[in-house]
Design a protein around this motif. Sequence first.
Motif, PDB file in Angstrom:
ATOM      1  N   ALA A 248       0.820  -1.214   0.000  1.00 15.49           N
ATOM      2  CA  ALA A 248       0.000   0.000   0.000  1.00 15.49           C
ATOM      3  C   ALA A 248       0.852   1.261   0.000  1.00 15.49           C
ATOM      4  O   ALA A 248       0.318   2.364   0.082  1.00 15.49           O
ATOM      5  N   MET A 249       2.167   1.110  -0.107  1.00 17.10           N
ATOM      6  CA  MET A 249       3.077   2.267  -0.105  1.00 17.10           C
ATOM      7  C   MET A 249       2.780   3.160  -1.320  1.00 17.10           C
ATOM      8  O   MET A 249       2.828   2.708  -2.457  1.00 17.10           O
ATOM      9  N   PRO A 250       2.449   4.431  -1.084  1.00 16.16           N
ATOM     10  CA  PRO A 250       2.197   5.323  -2.224  1.00 16.16           C
ATOM     11  C   PRO A 250       3.481   5.624  -2.984  1.00 16.16           C
ATOM     12  O   PRO A 250       4.587   5.465  -2.461  1.00 16.16           O
ATOM     13  N   ALA A 251       3.346   6.077  -4.214  1.00 15.12           N
ATOM     14  CA  ALA A 251       4.485   6.589  -4.972  1.00 15.12           C
ATOM     15  C   ALA A 251       4.679   8.045  -4.538  1.00 15.12           C
ATOM     16  O   ALA A 251       4.047   8.955  -5.063  1.00 15.12           O
ATOM     17  N   TRP A 252       5.577   8.260  -3.582  1.00 15.16           N
ATOM     18  CA  TRP A 252       5.685   9.566  -2.941  1.00 15.16           C
ATOM     19  C   TRP A 252       6.235  10.643  -3.864  1.00 15.16           C
ATOM     20  O   TRP A 252       6.150  11.835  -3.541  1.00 15.16           O
ATOM     21  N   GLU A 253       6.797  10.253  -5.005  1.00 17.13           N
ATOM     22  CA  GLU A 253       7.272  11.270  -5.948  1.00 17.13           C
ATOM     23  C   GLU A 253       6.119  12.136  -6.464  1.00 17.13           C
ATOM     24  O   GLU A 253       6.339  13.237  -6.971  1.00 17.13           O
ATOM     25  N   LYS A 254       4.892  11.635  -6.309  1.00 16.22           N
ATOM     26  CA  LYS A 254       3.727  12.401  -6.741  1.00 16.22           C
ATOM     27  C   LYS A 254       3.353  13.490  -5.733  1.00 16.22           C
ATOM     28  O   LYS A 254       2.542  14.371  -6.036  1.00 16.22           O
ATOM     29  N   PHE A 255       3.915  13.401  -4.528  1.00 15.70           N
ATOM     30  CA  PHE A 255       3.519  14.317  -3.463  1.00 15.70           C
ATOM     31  C   PHE A 255       4.694  15.084  -2.848  1.00 15.70           C
ATOM     32  O   PHE A 255       4.477  16.129  -2.242  1.00 15.70           O
ATOM     33  N   LEU A 256       5.903  14.544  -2.965  1.00 15.91           N
ATOM     34  CA  LEU A 256       7.063  15.150  -2.323  1.00 15.91           C
ATOM     35  C   LEU A 256       8.093  15.579  -3.358  1.00 15.91           C
ATOM     36  O   LEU A 256       8.165  15.006  -4.449  1.00 15.91           O
ATOM     37  N   THR A 257       8.895  16.552  -2.987  1.00 17.05           N
ATOM     38  CA  THR A 257      10.007  16.949  -3.843  1.00 17.05           C
ATOM     39  C   THR A 257      11.143  15.942  -3.701  1.00 17.05           C
ATOM     40  O   THR A 257      11.172  15.144  -2.754  1.00 17.05           O
ATOM     41  N   THR A 258      12.088  15.999  -4.631  1.00 18.27           N
ATOM     42  CA  THR A 258      13.246  15.120  -4.538  1.00 18.27           C
ATOM     43  C   THR A 258      14.000  15.363  -3.238  1.00 18.27           C
ATOM     44  O   THR A 258      14.433  14.416  -2.559  1.00 18.27           O
ATOM     45  N   GLU A 259      14.165  16.617  -2.871  1.00 17.49           N
ATOM     46  CA  GLU A 259      14.886  16.943  -1.636  1.00 17.49           C
ATOM     47  C   GLU A 259      14.168  16.373  -0.419  1.00 17.49           C
ATOM     48  O   GLU A 259      14.801  15.819   0.493  1.00 17.49           O
ATOM     49  N   GLU A 260      12.840  16.473  -0.379  1.00 15.13           N
ATOM     50  CA  GLU A 260      12.084  15.934   0.758  1.00 15.13           C
ATOM     51  C   GLU A 260      12.245  14.426   0.861  1.00 15.13           C
ATOM     52  O   GLU A 260      12.349  13.875   1.967  1.00 15.13           O
ATOM     53  N   MET A 261      12.275  13.733  -0.274  1.00 18.67           N
ATOM     54  CA  MET A 261      12.444  12.276  -0.239  1.00 18.67           C
ATOM     55  C   MET A 261      13.834  11.885   0.249  1.00 18.67           C
ATOM     56  O   MET A 261      13.991  10.934   1.012  1.00 18.67           O
ATOM     57  N   TRP A 262      14.875  12.612  -0.180  1.00 17.50           N
ATOM     58  CA  TRP A 262      16.222  12.334   0.337  1.00 17.50           C
ATOM     59  C   TRP A 262      16.313  12.716   1.813  1.00 17.50           C
ATOM     60  O   TRP A 262      17.026  12.059   2.595  1.00 17.50           O
ATOM     61  N   ASP A 263      15.600  13.761   2.233  1.00 18.85           N
ATOM     62  CA  ASP A 263      15.629  14.178   3.639  1.00 18.85           C
ATOM     63  C   ASP A 263      15.023  13.109   4.547  1.00 18.85           C
ATOM     64  O   ASP A 263      15.573  12.782   5.605  1.00 18.85           O
ATOM     65  N   VAL A 264      13.870  12.579   4.158  1.00 21.53           N
ATOM     66  CA  VAL A 264      13.255  11.554   5.007  1.00 21.53           C
ATOM     67  C   VAL A 264      14.078  10.273   4.975  1.00 21.53           C
ATOM     68  O   VAL A 264      14.146   9.531   5.962  1.00 21.53           O
ATOM     69  N   ASN A 265      14.726  10.013   3.854  1.00 20.04           N
ATOM     70  CA  ASN A 265      15.672   8.899   3.745  1.00 20.04           C
ATOM     71  C   ASN A 265      16.774   9.066   4.789  1.00 20.04           C
ATOM     72  O   ASN A 265      17.115   8.144   5.538  1.00 20.04           O
ATOM     73  N   LEU A 266      17.310  10.262   4.866  1.00 21.26           N
ATOM     74  CA  LEU A 266      18.364  10.580   5.826  1.00 21.26           C
ATOM     75  C   LEU A 266      17.853  10.406   7.262  1.00 21.26           C
ATOM     76  O   LEU A 266      18.535   9.822   8.125  1.00 21.26           O
ATOM     77  N   PHE A 267      16.635  10.897   7.505  1.00 18.37           N
ATOM     78  CA  PHE A 267      16.089  10.897   8.859  1.00 18.37           C
ATOM     79  C   PHE A 267      15.848   9.485   9.392  1.00 18.37           C
ATOM     80  O   PHE A 267      16.139   9.208  10.564  1.00 18.37           O
ATOM     81  N   ILE A 268      15.301   8.588   8.567  1.00 14.76           N
ATOM     82  CA  ILE A 268      14.996   7.255   9.096  1.00 14.76           C
ATOM     83  C   ILE A 268      16.267   6.490   9.450  1.00 14.76           C
ATOM     84  O   ILE A 268      16.275   5.699  10.399  1.00 14.76           O
ATOM     85  N   TYR A 269      17.351   6.725   8.719  1.00  8.72           N
ATOM     86  CA  TYR A 269      18.622   6.113   9.098  1.00  8.72           C
ATOM     87  C   TYR A 269      19.142   6.709  10.399  1.00  8.72           C
ATOM     88  O   TYR A 269      19.576   5.986  11.307  1.00  8.72           O
ATOM     89  N   GLU A 270      19.103   8.035  10.510  1.00  4.10           N
ATOM     90  CA  GLU A 270      19.620   8.697  11.704  1.00  4.10           C
ATOM     91  C   GLU A 270      18.795   8.341  12.934  1.00  4.10           C
ATOM     92  O   GLU A 270      19.336   8.100  14.018  1.00  4.10           O
ATOM     93  N   PHE A 271      17.483   8.287  12.792  1.00  4.03           N
ATOM     94  CA  PHE A 271      16.597   7.981  13.910  1.00  4.03           C
ATOM     95  C   PHE A 271      16.918   6.612  14.507  1.00  4.03           C
ATOM     96  O   PHE A 271      16.879   6.433  15.732  1.00  4.03           O
ATOM     97  N   ASN A 272      17.231   5.651  13.655  1.00  2.00           N
ATOM     98  CA  ASN A 272      17.498   4.281  14.103  1.00  2.00           C
ATOM     99  C   ASN A 272      18.982   4.004  14.350  1.00  2.00           C
ATOM    100  O   ASN A 272      19.352   2.876  14.645  1.00  2.00           O
ATOM    101  N   ASP A 273      19.796   5.057  14.218  1.00  2.00           N
ATOM    102  CA  ASP A 273      21.234   4.945  14.442  1.00  2.00           C
ATOM    103  C   ASP A 273      21.867   3.898  13.526  1.00  2.00           C
ATOM    104  O   ASP A 273      22.723   3.109  13.941  1.00  2.00           O
ATOM    105  N   PHE A 274      21.433   3.898  12.275  1.00  2.00           N
ATOM    106  CA  PHE A 274      21.987   3.009  11.255  1.00  2.00           C
ATOM    107  C   PHE A 274      22.680   3.836  10.179  1.00  2.00           C
ATOM    108  O   PHE A 274      22.415   5.039  10.037  1.00  2.00           O
ATOM    109  N   GLU A 275      23.525   3.187   9.426  1.00  2.00           N
ATOM    110  CA  GLU A 275      24.130   3.784   8.243  1.00  2.00           C
ATOM    111  C   GLU A 275      23.748   2.966   7.020  1.00  2.00           C
ATOM    112  O   GLU A 275      23.611   1.741   7.116  1.00  2.00           O
TER     113      GLU A 275
END
Length: 272
Positions: A238-265
């Motif tokens: 059910a994952m939406p295609a977020w490119e229809k709603f978010l900018t490229t920068e926003e998608m890379w930002d949330v990508n960055l955040f989920i790694y940082e939040f979980n202390d993963f690389e």
Amino acid sequence: MSAINLPLVLALLAAAGLMVWRRANTFTWLLFTWLSLWAFFKFGLTVPIPQSVVTIYVGIMTLAVVSYASSSRERLSETVQPIVRLIVEPRFRLLLAALLIGLPALAAYNVYADMSAPLEAPGFGREIHPAPPPEITVHDETVNMTTADNPYLHLHEDDPAAWEEHLESGRRVYYENCFWCHGDGMGGDGMFAHGLNPVPSNFNDVGTLPALQSSFVHWRIAKGGPGLPDGGTPWDSAMPAWEKFLTTEEMWDVNLFIYEFNDFEPRALGQH
């Protein structure tokens, strides 16, 4: 293949035409509208939507129907009169008794059917993390899935202030859009998760984010369930295609955040 159940839609349109011809009253129209929308959301799409989403839509259209019915004294009277007649007129007693017995029985059966539905294995093996295509195009930008990396990852060392800004942007994007399914703590246990198959990814799991390159995560965010290859089926994400709603920068930002939040690389390029 059409995404719409055409026979059902045609049947509903035919029923609507019949009601126009018979000059149905307001109550009948409201009841028909509610049932038609429920039937469309439940059975009208060849690719089913999650039950949790159906419930949300049903709730919204129920509020809309009630608001319309109570928007004027005349309309409210036209809506209530058939219900009052059903209750007070002796000729409707048999129908009233049937409804008083049938509606609770139907609700009880629906609960029983949901609780006793057997779990069935998919028709063939589903890859949890299917192989991505060689490259993808997001907002007219080509991304090489082998060599691409998060363009803001280097800011952690090179510009800590900018790094924090991108993390804050990613936090905002996640809690505005993603936590509903992936959860407050990113454990795949959001409020809608119970209605999804497959369940959302658990980002706390050491076998998820650390095993993936950031380009892979960008692909899944941008393209969502509709962009899954055959290996990612038969269960429909059910994952939406977020490119229809978010900018490229926003998608890379949330990508960055989920790694940082979980202390993963992210998995490094070329790492196995």
